[in-house]
Design an enzyme around this catalytic site. Sequence first.
Site, PDB file in Angstrom:
ATOM      1  N   GLY A 239      -5.979 -52.948-106.461  1.00 50.38           N
ATOM      2  CA  GLY A 239      -4.927 -52.510-107.384  1.00 50.38           C
ATOM      3  C   GLY A 239      -5.516 -51.935-108.649  1.00 50.38           C
ATOM      4  O   GLY A 239      -6.602 -51.338-108.628  1.00 50.38           O
ATOM      5  N   GLY A 243      -4.520 -54.970-114.037  1.00 49.88           N
ATOM      6  CA  GLY A 243      -4.049 -56.136-113.285  1.00 49.88           C
ATOM      7  C   GLY A 243      -5.225 -56.908-112.707  1.00 49.88           C
ATOM      8  O   GLY A 243      -5.285 -58.137-112.784  1.00 49.88           O
ATOM      9  N   GLY A 244      -6.170 -56.167-112.133  1.00 49.35           N
ATOM     10  CA  GLY A 244      -7.328 -56.807-111.520  1.00 49.35           C
ATOM     11  C   GLY A 244      -8.156 -57.550-112.541  1.00 49.35           C
ATOM     12  O   GLY A 244      -8.614 -58.667-112.296  1.00 49.35           O
ATOM     13  N   GLU A 263     -10.896 -54.746-105.928  1.00 49.83           N
ATOM     14  CA  GLU A 263     -11.272 -53.352-105.749  1.00 49.83           C
ATOM     15  C   GLU A 263     -10.348 -52.566-106.664  1.00 49.83           C
ATOM     16  O   GLU A 263      -9.146 -52.528-106.459  1.00 49.83           O
ATOM     17  CB  GLU A 263     -11.103 -52.993-104.272  1.00 49.83           C
ATOM     18  CG  GLU A 263     -11.787 -51.743-103.872  1.00 49.83           C
ATOM     19  CD  GLU A 263     -10.783 -50.767-103.384  1.00 49.83           C
ATOM     20  OE1 GLU A 263     -10.294 -50.937-102.268  1.00 49.83           O
ATOM     21  OE2 GLU A 263     -10.470 -49.842-104.151  1.00 49.83           O
ATOM     22  N   CYS A 300      -7.916 -44.828-103.183  1.00 51.91           N
ATOM     23  CA  CYS A 300      -8.950 -45.297-104.107  1.00 51.91           C
ATOM     24  C   CYS A 300     -10.185 -44.412-104.027  1.00 51.91           C
ATOM     25  O   CYS A 300     -10.977 -44.367-104.965  1.00 51.91           O
ATOM     26  CB  CYS A 300      -9.297 -46.752-103.827  1.00 51.91           C
ATOM     27  SG  CYS A 300      -9.091 -47.209-102.121  1.00 51.91           S
ATOM     28  N   GLU A 388      -9.647 -43.444-114.047  1.00 50.14           N
ATOM     29  CA  GLU A 388      -8.876 -43.015-112.871  1.00 50.14           C
ATOM     30  C   GLU A 388      -7.439 -42.670-113.254  1.00 50.14           C
ATOM     31  O   GLU A 388      -6.781 -43.419-113.969  1.00 50.14           O
ATOM     32  CB  GLU A 388      -8.849 -44.153-111.844  1.00 50.14           C
ATOM     33  CG  GLU A 388      -8.051 -43.814-110.597  1.00 50.14           C
ATOM     34  CD  GLU A 388      -7.859 -45.030-109.670  1.00 50.14           C
ATOM     35  OE1 GLU A 388      -8.155 -44.901-108.490  1.00 50.14           O
ATOM     36  OE2 GLU A 388      -7.422 -46.094-110.147  1.00 50.14           O
TER      37      GLU A 388
HETATM   38  P1  NAP Z   1      -1.232 -53.546-109.961  1.00 51.11           P
HETATM   39  O1  NAP Z   1      -0.305 -53.293-111.071  1.00 51.11           O
HETATM   40  O2  NAP Z   1      -2.634 -53.894-110.340  1.00 51.11           O
HETATM   41  O3  NAP Z   1      -0.613 -54.713-109.065  1.00 51.11           O
HETATM   42  C1  NAP Z   1      -1.281 -55.218-107.923  1.00 51.11           C
HETATM   43  C2  NAP Z   1      -0.834 -56.654-107.673  1.00 51.11           C
HETATM   44  O4  NAP Z   1      -1.337 -57.499-108.711  1.00 51.11           O
HETATM   45  C3  NAP Z   1       0.658 -56.841-107.671  1.00 51.11           C
HETATM   46  O5  NAP Z   1       0.959 -57.811-106.691  1.00 51.11           O
HETATM   47  C4  NAP Z   1       0.947 -57.372-109.052  1.00 51.11           C
HETATM   48  O6  NAP Z   1       2.075 -58.189-109.081  1.00 51.11           O
HETATM   49  C5  NAP Z   1      -0.286 -58.204-109.344  1.00 51.11           C
HETATM   50  N1  NAP Z   1      -0.595 -58.280-110.775  1.00 51.11           N
HETATM   51  C6  NAP Z   1      -0.912 -57.222-111.570  1.00 51.11           C
HETATM   52  N2  NAP Z   1      -1.193 -57.661-112.819  1.00 51.11           N
HETATM   53  C7  NAP Z   1      -1.037 -59.005-112.812  1.00 51.11           C
HETATM   54  C8  NAP Z   1      -1.174 -60.017-113.810  1.00 51.11           C
HETATM   55  N3  NAP Z   1      -1.519 -59.717-115.057  1.00 51.11           N
HETATM   56  N4  NAP Z   1      -0.927 -61.292-113.465  1.00 51.11           N
HETATM   57  C9  NAP Z   1      -0.569 -61.600-112.201  1.00 51.11           C
HETATM   58  N5  NAP Z   1      -0.411 -60.694-111.216  1.00 51.11           N
HETATM   59  C10 NAP Z   1      -0.653 -59.396-111.508  1.00 51.11           C
HETATM   60  O7  NAP Z   1      -1.342 -52.306-108.982  1.00 51.11           O
HETATM   61  P2  NAP Z   1      -0.199 -51.432-108.266  1.00 51.11           P
HETATM   62  O8  NAP Z   1       1.135 -52.011-108.524  1.00 51.11           O
HETATM   63  O9  NAP Z   1      -0.611 -51.276-106.893  1.00 51.11           O
HETATM   64  O10 NAP Z   1      -0.290 -49.994-108.906  1.00 51.11           O
HETATM   65  C11 NAP Z   1      -0.385 -49.744-110.281  1.00 51.11           C
HETATM   66  C12 NAP Z   1      -1.590 -48.872-110.548  1.00 51.11           C
HETATM   67  O11 NAP Z   1      -2.739 -49.448-109.906  1.00 51.11           O
HETATM   68  C13 NAP Z   1      -1.567 -47.473-110.007  1.00 51.11           C
HETATM   69  O12 NAP Z   1      -0.886 -46.585-110.846  1.00 51.11           O
HETATM   70  C14 NAP Z   1      -3.018 -47.136-109.893  1.00 51.11           C
HETATM   71  O13 NAP Z   1      -3.503 -46.681-111.111  1.00 51.11           O
HETATM   72  C15 NAP Z   1      -3.671 -48.426-109.577  1.00 51.11           C
HETATM   73  N6  NAP Z   1      -4.059 -48.591-108.144  1.00 51.11           N
HETATM   74  C16 NAP Z   1      -5.329 -48.324-107.815  1.00 51.11           C
HETATM   75  C17 NAP Z   1      -5.731 -48.477-106.502  1.00 51.11           C
HETATM   76  C18 NAP Z   1      -7.133 -48.213-106.108  1.00 51.11           C
HETATM   77  O14 NAP Z   1      -7.436 -48.412-104.957  1.00 51.11           O
HETATM   78  N7  NAP Z   1      -8.003 -47.792-106.986  1.00 51.11           N
HETATM   79  C19 NAP Z   1      -4.831 -48.878-105.522  1.00 51.11           C
HETATM   80  C20 NAP Z   1      -3.518 -49.157-105.896  1.00 51.11           C
HETATM   81  C21 NAP Z   1      -3.160 -49.009-107.225  1.00 51.11           C
HETATM   82  P3  NAP Z   1       3.490 -57.587-109.594  1.00 51.11           P
HETATM   83  O15 NAP Z   1       3.933 -56.646-108.537  1.00 51.11           O
HETATM   84  O16 NAP Z   1       4.342 -58.795-109.724  1.00 51.11           O
HETATM   85  O17 NAP Z   1       3.204 -56.930-110.892  1.00 51.11           O
END
Ligand code: NAP
Length: 503
Positions: A239, A243-244, A263, A300, A388
Amino acid sequence: MIFTPHGKHLIAGDWVASAETFRSQPAQGTAHDFSSGTVDQVNAACEAAEDAFWTFGYSTRAERATFLDAIAEEIEARADAITAIGSSETGLPEARLQGERGRTVGQLRLFASHIRDGAYLDRRHDAALPDRQPLPRPDLRLMQRPIGPVVVFGASNFPLAFSVAGGDTASAFAAGCPVVVRGHAAHPGTGEIAAEAIHAAVKRCGLHPGTFSFIQGGGNAVGAALVQHPLVKAVGFTGSLGGGRALFDLCAARPEPIPFFGELGSVNPMFLLPEAVKGRGVDIGKGWAGSLAMGAGQFCTNPGIAVILEDQAEAVSEAAREALSGVGTQVMLTDGIAAAYQAGTQRYGEAPGVREILTSTCDRRNAAPFLYLVSGRDWIGNHVLSEEVFGPLGLIVTAADADDMLAIARSFAGQLTATLHMDAGDAELARRLLPILERKAGRVLANAFPTGVEVCDSMVHGGPYPASTNFGATSVGTMAIRRFLRPVCYQGIPEAILPEDLR
Ligand code: NAP
């Protein structure tokens, strides 16, 4: 086939609801309500996973391989329903969902054959030397053992291959670890049907019901409770960097810190070397455009940056611009990801020294390609331009000469991939770049585009931070199993009580 989700979590073999719900936001089709997870449900799932470990963690490799094959069969039995709801929720074309299903069952079966083979156990034996002087040596044996319950966060951009039954779950099961999955809210119905497939396989194989649990929704509190649960021993995540990093910090701050295999972001730089550009610069530019725009750039391994000598940039950027201008808009995975893309295109466009080659209009959940150009000098001075932007955004970075290209290469943060486009006449420059690129990236490619990650023994899908939080690991390929194993040394343990695999 129509699949209507019931919207419940799977906790230790039972489908359970919660008082609060959230509504899915499909790209097209009907929205459904799903139960929002609670901390009590997290506790129940993690306790059941620990209970399950006492049998699943000591199951034979043949039993686990049969389980992995059974999951693959159960997914195939639901193929049409998975494609229909997956495409509706994510907006990805049906053909993509079908291909991703093939990859998902392929990697489950790959892990089954990987553990049947047994080489992953890395068994070692230093036989006793009772007569050694001045001290005798005891009998020493080593083998990899599963670590315990694992939490997996499903990724938004791979609703099957990096989600509920994806590579993290497959490799943890292969190792012998029970799994608790936090489904991604971008595709809750797809997650539910994949969880049903795993549940059916658990029952078919007569495994402990705590071997697999699945929780959706509930916001950050549920994610935080999962990674902080004292019985959880490792986390797999794909993700965002933000968040990560937040979840990684929670793992590190626990009384018993645990590994967080995140990742995260990557811009996957490509270096276009002079002889290759002279011979086939237009083709490289067109190929780049295709890779950049595929799946609305939501990979990614999307190659976001191309580095090129400034006196060669015009032809390549024109070829890429022309190819990208025919792409049009594509629907993105979620409203949030679309909004983040739009903000990212603005951030790049406003950065000092950046020239717009192609701009587009995106509204709501849509993305269209953007292409920018900047000099290496302006790029090195501006961190924003190496972050990114998830979507079809490309940046051309121009180098004054070969030394400047090397300086640009040294300035990159950690990456999943780095690519050389080169011909035979570029060998000397490529030889100077390779040692830099292998310090930056988990995978270095020549004359190809990094999207399309082969699932095999030699794959590395990881890299120095921020590409991943753990540079010794990969989330794709058979080596992914190592994340969920730890070596145990058995010193002087009688043969009769050693684990079967060490006898
Ligand atoms: P995300 O916001 O990082 O969320 C991924 C997971 O982590 C979700 O289940 C989210 O839960 C959880 N999470 C995130 N922040 C958290 C925190 N502070 N505490 C607890 N749990 C947390 O990623 P996304 O929703 O897939 O996409 C958002 C952005 O991530 C995209 O715009 C992109 O920039 C990036 N992304 C990158 C890749 C890559 O491979 N490089 C792949 C996917 C996404 P919730 O749903 O409850 O928030």
